[in-house]
Design an enzyme around this catalytic site. Structure first.
Site, short mmCIF file in Angstrom:
data_model
loop_
_atom_site.label_atom_id
_atom_site.label_comp_id
_atom_site.label_asym_id
_atom_site.label_seq_id
_atom_site.Cartn_x
_atom_site.Cartn_y
_atom_site.Cartn_z
N LEU A 181 0.81 -1.21 0.00
CA LEU A 181 0.00 0.00 0.00
C LEU A 181 0.85 1.27 0.00
CD1 LEU A 181 -2.85 -1.11 2.42
CD2 LEU A 181 -2.87 -1.02 -0.08
N GLU A 213 12.67 10.22 -2.03
CA GLU A 213 13.23 9.08 -2.76
C GLU A 213 12.18 8.06 -3.16
OE1 GLU A 213 16.48 11.13 -0.69
OE2 GLU A 213 14.58 10.29 0.04
#
Length: 620
Positions: free
Chosen positions: A119, A360
């Site tokens: 998720l 990132e």
């Protein structure tokens, strides 16, 4: 397309619920209740708003649908059945061995772009697709992301939310199925749609709050999303988990389980409708300009043998050169482009450069989204910081995505910055990724050639670059095949083999020269391809010398030493003596030379290890 009336869409929603119940019941596992909550959302999207040619999944005008709440795969598969592209037998093969209808969707199905299930990844990847549509393809397709409310707690979602708003991705719509219940109880905000809306609006999103079981409201909200310009849209839909079956509707403890009595549930839902929806096709769209074929070979940088050049510099120049001959190559960076040298690409090809800032997870996710749209992404940041995005790397492999990741500032060789900036685990984590390629060049020409070669590889590719300058060892026309190595010192009198990569290669050569002055001949192998590894050359060296010393600017676990040990263990012959030099202690701040010496991976450390190993052989 002909307007589908709301009664038809409501009937379709009931069918999607029934099919979700049936699929999970056939499998004896799955998430029917999470699928049932989003049935109206899926029905209205399929019947009225999705523009997709199922016979041509690669059509450049197709909308993209990302089921971020991948556990609700029965809903997605039920939508495919309603679209007439799979039959009932295929639907009921859900989660069975060999079936492409897996527990969570993967691109084994031609209509699934990316694997989901971990998720918080659907929206970040959707951002990458939307970036491609808006700034590269300049095509009219929309990106629809169906998310769960529980995953809105993931930090990666908010990296994506911020980036989408900053880039004005009005071709992106997030549909949040706010069904209130997570796996073990209520979600943090339950049905407080206003709380979700305030957060999203603060980032600059257009939002709409609706009853997710009112097909007219869903239809109106999706229409509004398509008409909104200048900002992405989030539709916050209040729903009830297990909708339509009293035994499970809005009840805790029913997550991830088939319904106790599927036949009774189907009856309660009104039986088995058999609705087939003609899905509207995309508008005529020209093929994107990106062309994988080279217009010419890239003019890679050239250096003089013996010069000192940082491999990160060679990477940046090689990437810019590659971009000049391949319009499908794009670059992304995590706000360190002046350090990774990705900014050299930005200066020459600004229209294909995407700054992802210090995010990132979004960096890697955007690379995956761009790859889905046919581009060849190179995403760069410090090797240490890619650890933050490792789950995205792992899922990129499940997605069969072709992405190039570049980690600079690796190892203790960066010097005074200290351990927070040192990539010391990166080789291990990338070697563990299914189907990955892991490359660690030692000089500028090797780096340039490998940078170009990565573009044509499959799967996840990782290139490790070095901050400091290293000597140019090879000529500009030297070939570096993937899976190969270079034997830099060898003779019939070799008594040991030193296997190095990257910054330790020149140290190994200095050690070999020092040992030779003492009458000890050693073989030196530059193992620039850490995965796949050159097992043949390693086995030959083991046979000839009987002793191998691996030396790496990396933790001892999972890196170069393990790659060598695994390759030799697979060979049907007695194993050689093996010594592994690596970074065993926690480094602090010191000069690069002091760091390498303290870790025992400089020329002095290698020389001492060889002598110790050979001394043991003499006394054994």
């Amino acid at each position: 397309m002909p307007h589908e009336n709301h009664e038809t869409m409501a009937a379709l929603a009931r069918q999607l619920r029934v099919d979700a119940v049936r699929a999970a019941d056939a499998a004896g596992s799955g998430h029917p209740t999470s699928s049932m909550s989003a049935a109206e959302l899926g029905a209205v999207l399929l019947a009225r708003h999705l523009r997709y040619d199922f016979e041509r999944p690669g059509h450049p005008g197709n909308d993209r649908l990302v089921l971020s709440k991948g556990h609700a795969s029965p809903l997605l598969y039920a939508m495919y059945r309603a679209a007439g592209v799979i039959d009932d037998e295929q639907l009921l093969s859900f989660r069975s061995r060999g079936s492409v209808f897996e527990g969570h969707p993967t691109p084994r199905l031609p209509w699934v772009d990316v694997a989901t299930g971990s998720l918080g990844q659907g929206l970040p990847v959707g951002v990458g697709m939307a970036l491609a549509g808006k700034f590269l393809d300049r095509a009219p397709y929309r990106v629809w992301v169906l998310s769960g409310d529980g995953e809105m707690a993931e930090g990666s979602v908010w990296e994506a939310v911020e980036h989408a708003a900053y880039r004005g991705l009005d071709n992106l719509t997030l549909i949040v199925d706010v069904n209130r219940l997570g796996q073990r109880g209520p979600t943090r905000l339950e049905h407080d749609l206003g709380a979700y809306a305030r957060r999203l609006k603060a980032f600059g999103w257009h939002t709409r709050e609706i009853d997710g079981h009112d097909v007219a409201a869903v239809d109106e909200a999706l229409t509004e999303a398509r008409a909104t310009t200048g900002a992405p849209t989030a539709i916050l839909a209040a729903t009830r988990k297990g909708r339509g079956v009293a035994e499970v509707e809005d009840r805790d403890g029913k997550h991830g389980k088939p319904l106790p009595d599927a036949a009774a549930a189907v009856a309660e839902l009104g039986g088995r409708p058999d609705v087939t929806i003609p899905v509207a096709g995309p508008p005529a769209t020209p093929a994107p300009s990106a062309a994988p074929a080279r217009s010419a070979e890239p003019e890679l940088p050239r250096y003089r043998t013996g010069d000192e050049v940082a491999t990160r510099d060679a990477f940046g120049k090689a990437l810019a050169a590659l971009g000049a001959v391949r319009e499908d190559v794009v670059a992304l960076d995590g706000e360190v482009g002046d350090s990774t040298r990705a900014d050299l690409f930005a200066k020459e090809h600004p229209e294909r450069y995407f700054e992802c800032w210090i995010a990132e997870q979004q960096l890697v996710a955007a690379a995956v989204g761009l790859a889905v749209r046919g581009y060849v992404p190179y995403a760069a940041t410090f090797g240490a910081f890619l650890t933050r995005a490792y789950d995205f790397v792992r899922m990129a492999a499940v997605s069969r995505a072709g992405i190039n990741l570049v980690g600079s500032h690796a190892g203790v060789a960066i010097g005074q910055d200290g351990p927070s900036q040192m990539g010391l685990e990166d080789l291990a984590m990338f070697r563990a990724v299914h189907g990955s390629t892991v490359l660690y060049p030692c000089d500028a020409h090797q780096t340039a050639r490998l940078t170009a070669a990565m573009a044509d590889l499959a799967g996840v590719r990782y290139l490790r670059t070095t901050r400091g300058k290293t000597p140019v060892l090879y000529g500009p026309d030297e070939d570096f095949p993937i899976g190969g190595s270079k034997v830099l010192r060898a003779s019939a009198d070799d008594r040991a083999t030193v296997v190095a990569a990257g910054v330790t290669v020149p140290e190994a050569l200095r050690a070999a020269d020092e040992l030779a002055r003492g009458g000890v001949s050693v073989r030196v192998i530059d193992l620039y391809s850490v995965k796949p590894v050159d097992a043949e050359t390693l086995a030959e060296a083991a046979d000839r010398t009987g002793c191998l010393i691996t030396v790496e600017d990396h933790r001892p676990e999972g890196g170069l030493g393990d790659a060598v040990a695994e390759a030799l263990a697979a060979v049907d012959r007695p194993p050689p003596r093996l010594c592994r030099l690596a970074v065993y202690d926690m480094p602090g701040s010191a000069s690069p030379e002091e760091q390498l010496h303290a870790a025992g991976i400089d020329a002095a450390g290698i020389t001492a290890a060889v002598r110790t190993m050979l001394g043991r052989l003499v006394t054994a």
